[in-house]
Scaffold this motif. Structure first.
Motif, PDB file in Angstrom:
ATOM      1  N   VAL A 102      -7.556  48.779 123.688  1.00  0.00           N
ATOM      2  CA  VAL A 102      -8.558  48.108 124.530  1.00  0.00           C
ATOM      3  C   VAL A 102      -9.925  48.151 123.858  1.00  0.00           C
ATOM      4  O   VAL A 102     -10.645  47.142 123.802  1.00  0.00           O
ATOM      5  CB  VAL A 102      -8.607  48.759 125.923  1.00  0.00           C
ATOM      6  CG1 VAL A 102      -9.722  48.143 126.754  1.00  0.00           C
ATOM      7  CG2 VAL A 102      -7.269  48.599 126.630  1.00  0.00           C
ATOM      8  N   LEU A 103     -10.294  49.315 123.328  1.00  0.00           N
ATOM      9  CA  LEU A 103     -11.580  49.422 122.654  1.00  0.00           C
ATOM     10  C   LEU A 103     -11.618  48.593 121.369  1.00  0.00           C
ATOM     11  O   LEU A 103     -12.663  48.023 121.014  1.00  0.00           O
ATOM     12  CB  LEU A 103     -11.882  50.885 122.338  1.00  0.00           C
ATOM     13  CG  LEU A 103     -12.140  51.803 123.544  1.00  0.00           C
ATOM     14  CD1 LEU A 103     -12.397  53.236 123.076  1.00  0.00           C
ATOM     15  CD2 LEU A 103     -13.308  51.301 124.374  1.00  0.00           C
ATOM     16  N   ASP A 104     -10.482  48.518 120.679  1.00  0.00           N
ATOM     17  CA  ASP A 104     -10.418  47.679 119.481  1.00  0.00           C
ATOM     18  C   ASP A 104     -10.730  46.223 119.818  1.00  0.00           C
ATOM     19  O   ASP A 104     -11.492  45.550 119.111  1.00  0.00           O
ATOM     20  CB  ASP A 104      -9.041  47.779 118.831  1.00  0.00           C
ATOM     21  CG  ASP A 104      -8.797  49.144 118.205  1.00  0.00           C
ATOM     22  OD1 ASP A 104      -9.787  49.869 117.981  1.00  0.00           O
ATOM     23  OD2 ASP A 104      -7.628  49.486 117.951  1.00  0.00           O
ATOM     24  N   VAL A 105     -10.144  45.727 120.889  1.00  0.00           N
ATOM     25  CA  VAL A 105     -10.359  44.333 121.294  1.00  0.00           C
ATOM     26  C   VAL A 105     -11.794  44.129 121.774  1.00  0.00           C
ATOM     27  O   VAL A 105     -12.435  43.119 121.449  1.00  0.00           O
ATOM     28  CB  VAL A 105      -9.347  43.924 122.378  1.00  0.00           C
ATOM     29  CG1 VAL A 105      -9.662  42.529 122.913  1.00  0.00           C
ATOM     30  CG2 VAL A 105      -7.930  43.971 121.825  1.00  0.00           C
ATOM     31  N   ALA A 153      -7.085  47.025 112.490  1.00  0.00           N
ATOM     32  CA  ALA A 153      -6.251  47.168 113.682  1.00  0.00           C
ATOM     33  C   ALA A 153      -6.053  45.831 114.388  1.00  0.00           C
ATOM     34  O   ALA A 153      -5.006  45.597 115.014  1.00  0.00           O
ATOM     35  CB  ALA A 153      -6.880  48.179 114.641  1.00  0.00           C
ATOM     36  N   ILE A 154      -7.030  44.934 114.295  1.00  0.00           N
ATOM     37  CA  ILE A 154      -6.902  43.608 114.904  1.00  0.00           C
ATOM     38  C   ILE A 154      -5.878  42.774 114.148  1.00  0.00           C
ATOM     39  O   ILE A 154      -5.047  42.071 114.748  1.00  0.00           O
ATOM     40  CB  ILE A 154      -8.268  42.905 114.937  1.00  0.00           C
ATOM     41  CG1 ILE A 154      -9.259  43.720 115.761  1.00  0.00           C
ATOM     42  CG2 ILE A 154      -8.144  41.499 115.493  1.00  0.00           C
ATOM     43  CD1 ILE A 154      -8.868  43.914 117.203  1.00  0.00           C
ATOM     44  N   ASP A 155      -5.916  42.837 112.819  1.00  0.00           N
ATOM     45  CA  ASP A 155      -4.895  42.130 112.030  1.00  0.00           C
ATOM     46  C   ASP A 155      -3.501  42.656 112.363  1.00  0.00           C
ATOM     47  O   ASP A 155      -2.539  41.871 112.481  1.00  0.00           O
ATOM     48  CB  ASP A 155      -5.178  42.306 110.539  1.00  0.00           C
ATOM     49  CG  ASP A 155      -6.330  41.432 110.070  1.00  0.00           C
ATOM     50  OD1 ASP A 155      -6.789  40.582 110.858  1.00  0.00           O
ATOM     51  OD2 ASP A 155      -6.784  41.607 108.920  1.00  0.00           O
ATOM     52  N   LYS A 156      -3.382  43.946 112.515  1.00  0.00           N
ATOM     53  CA  LYS A 156      -2.085  44.530 112.852  1.00  0.00           C
ATOM     54  C   LYS A 156      -1.652  44.150 114.262  1.00  0.00           C
ATOM     55  O   LYS A 156      -0.469  43.882 114.511  1.00  0.00           O
ATOM     56  CB  LYS A 156      -2.159  46.048 112.720  1.00  0.00           C
ATOM     57  CG  LYS A 156      -0.843  46.762 112.989  1.00  0.00           C
ATOM     58  CD  LYS A 156      -0.992  48.262 112.803  1.00  0.00           C
ATOM     59  CE  LYS A 156       0.328  48.983 113.084  1.00  0.00           C
ATOM     60  NZ  LYS A 156       0.190  50.467 112.926  1.00  0.00           N
ATOM     61  N   ASP A 169      -3.287  38.318 108.588  1.00  0.00           N
ATOM     62  CA  ASP A 169      -4.042  38.916 107.483  1.00  0.00           C
ATOM     63  C   ASP A 169      -5.346  38.141 107.327  1.00  0.00           C
ATOM     64  O   ASP A 169      -5.538  37.387 106.376  1.00  0.00           O
ATOM     65  CB  ASP A 169      -3.230  38.867 106.193  1.00  0.00           C
ATOM     66  CG  ASP A 169      -3.951  39.561 105.041  1.00  0.00           C
ATOM     67  OD1 ASP A 169      -4.893  40.322 105.323  1.00  0.00           O
ATOM     68  OD2 ASP A 169      -3.592  39.320 103.876  1.00  0.00           O
ATOM     69  N   LEU A 170      -6.222  38.313 108.297  1.00  0.00           N
ATOM     70  CA  LEU A 170      -7.485  37.576 108.315  1.00  0.00           C
ATOM     71  C   LEU A 170      -8.644  38.455 107.859  1.00  0.00           C
ATOM     72  O   LEU A 170      -9.269  38.194 106.831  1.00  0.00           O
ATOM     73  CB  LEU A 170      -7.749  37.024 109.721  1.00  0.00           C
ATOM     74  CG  LEU A 170      -9.079  36.305 109.935  1.00  0.00           C
ATOM     75  CD1 LEU A 170      -9.166  35.085 109.031  1.00  0.00           C
ATOM     76  CD2 LEU A 170      -9.243  35.905 111.402  1.00  0.00           C
ATOM     77  N   TYR A 171      -8.928  39.491 108.610  1.00  0.00           N
ATOM     78  CA  TYR A 171     -10.085  40.324 108.297  1.00  0.00           C
ATOM     79  C   TYR A 171      -9.831  41.223 107.094  1.00  0.00           C
ATOM     80  O   TYR A 171     -10.765  41.551 106.353  1.00  0.00           O
ATOM     81  CB  TYR A 171     -10.463  41.153 109.522  1.00  0.00           C
ATOM     82  CG  TYR A 171     -10.897  40.302 110.693  1.00  0.00           C
ATOM     83  CD1 TYR A 171     -12.148  39.701 110.712  1.00  0.00           C
ATOM     84  CD2 TYR A 171     -10.037  40.090 111.776  1.00  0.00           C
ATOM     85  CE1 TYR A 171     -12.541  38.912 111.778  1.00  0.00           C
ATOM     86  CE2 TYR A 171     -10.432  39.306 112.842  1.00  0.00           C
ATOM     87  CZ  TYR A 171     -11.680  38.718 112.837  1.00  0.00           C
ATOM     88  OH  TYR A 171     -12.051  37.928 113.893  1.00  0.00           O
TER      89      TYR A 171
END
Length: 449
Positions: free
Chosen positions: A183-186, A266-269, A274-276
């Motif tokens: 949640v914090l990642d998003v 973590a967002i790419d995962k 494979d963006l950031y």
């Protein structure tokens, strides 16, 4: 020649029969809307389309494709030391294009040709000219990866962590990123990886509609120069980000090291892309932690939007603080980087506001409502009607050959004559005739000060 008419004889028994016709179309959308909304829509549309008064030129956009209009504008322009910005931008642009190795000369020549063409045509010049600092910043930022490390200063690895501990007593980035959840990642990804890139376009559209005419060109220049100054500082004072300390400690760094997505991995995962990871690994400015341009962009947008919507200032402050938290949570910046970026943005904004930014008129909603524009901060006592209005506070009307080359002007800056009053008053004299001299006939030389 008389038109022949044909009629049946009086005793004729011929009859004509027609079939009943049913309506084949639904009622138009305006008839389904409430009367209040339709009236508001018609009022706004009439303001946009109205060209009945000379002051309407204030909100007009150039539609000419004739290069002669650009040459006429240049001949009418009164040059000042502010125009030295174009020489500076040209030198930075030439330097950047000359060191870029990929793409090749053909693509670089094509880009330069398109830029020059857009400056020659009036219809595109009104947008390209204020955006020149932005284009120059983007080219300079991309060219940084081609500058050899032999000509660049050493990378400062220990300075920012030391300042962090001295000023705040701890490493705030490490504290905020110690506990991670999806949640914090998003929540951190939204402002840092999404809103940051879309906010300048959204804010530009809002400023164009609701801000005084001439606000958007000033915002574009301030935004571009702020980012360009940030990149130059990062080139002269390269510093490592928190992610470098987490990966390598405080060992000396070199320019051959790749970048890191840090918390954005973590967002790419999470989304299986494979963006950031690929973007930040091959970043043109790996060691550009100070100042934070994410913080600078958010602060610039918040300040300009607060100028137009003062009541929403707390909302813009909350967004800036949200992005501050996100940058530290994702281990991309120290707190001192964020303060430096905001200070840089504040300098650009307040200089623009003092010299070039049109003043907001509380009784106006849209750009089409403005009959005149006052540039810069008000003189002392003006708000209370204690002094007469200064001549240089007021910008007269521009005709079709408006001077867009002045730093704070655009194709929509205009006004009319002033008269002393005990308060702010519209310059339009409703009792005067439209014959003879009008707002649009004022010389272009009066507004280039």
């Amino acid at each position: 020649m008389k038109t022949p008419y044909f009629s049946l004889p009086p005793n004729s028994t011929q009859r004509f029969f027609t079939t009943a016709k049913f309506p084949t179309s639904w009622p138009s959308l305006p008839t389904l809307l409430p009367h209040r909304i339709r009236r508001k829509f018609r009022s706004t549309r009439s303001k946009i389309r109205s060209r009945q008064t000379p002051a309407s030129a204030l909100a007009e956009l150039q539609t000419s494709f004739t290069p002669a209009d650009t040459l006429r504008s240049l001949r009418a322009h009164q040059w000042s030391y502010y125009d030295g910005q174009y020489l500076f931008l040209m030198l930075v642009g030439i330097f950047s294009l000359s060191i870029i190795q990929s793409p090749g000369p053909l693509v670089k020549t094509l880009v330069a040709t398109l830029l020059m063409t857009s400056l020659i045509l009036p219809v595109t010049r009104q947008f390209t000219l204020p955006c020149l600092p932005i284009f120059t910043w983007l080219v300079l930022f991309y060219a940084c990866q081609f500058i050899s490390g032999d000509y660049r200063p050493p990378i400062w690895v220990r300075v920012l962590p030391a300042l962090e501990n001295i000023l705040y007593g701890a490493n705030l980035s490490n504290i905020l990123s110690a506990h991670k959840t999806v949640v914090l990642d998003v929540l951190a990804w939204l402002p840092y990886g999404i809103t940051h890139f879309g906010a300048p376009f959204v804010c530009s559209g809002i400023m164009f509609i609701f801000g005084p005419p001439g606000t958007l060109p000033v915002f574009a220049r301030a935004f571009g120069y702020m980012n360009m100054a940030g990149v130059i500082i990062q080139l002269l004072f390269p510093c490592s980000a928190p992610w470098y300390e987490n990966l390598h400690g405080l060992v000396p760094a070199n320019y051959s090291m790749p970048g890191s997505p840090a918390g954005l991995a973590a967002i790419d995962k999470l989304f299986g892309v494979d963006l950031y990871t690929s973007t930040f690994t091959a970043s043109p400015m790996v060691f550009g932690a100070f100042p934070s341009l994410h913080s600078g962009c958010a602060t610039t947008e918040a300040l300009f939007m607060s100028n137009i919507f003062p009541r929403l200032r707390p909302l813009f402050v909350i967004y800036t603080l949200w992005l501050w938290w996100a940058t530290m949570y994702l281990s991309h910046h120290y707190a001192v980087d964020l303060v430096g970026g905001s200070l840089l943005a504040g300098v650009c904004y307040f200089v623009s506001k003092a010299k070039f930014l049109p003043r907001l008129q509380p009784d106006k909603t849209f750009r089409w409502d403005y009959d005149y524009v006052e540039v810069g901060e008000a003189k002392e006592g003006y708000a209370y009607g204690l002094t007469d209005l200064e001549e240089d506070d007021f910008h007269p009307a521009h005709n079709a050959d408006s001077d867009e080359w002045t730093i704070g002007s655009s194709s929509s800056v205009s006004s009319s004559s002033r008269s002393p009053s005990t308060g702010a008053r519209s310059p339009i004299d409703e009792s005067s005739s439209w014959e003879g001299d009008t707002l649009a006939s004022v010389s272009d030389n009066e507004c280039s000060k």
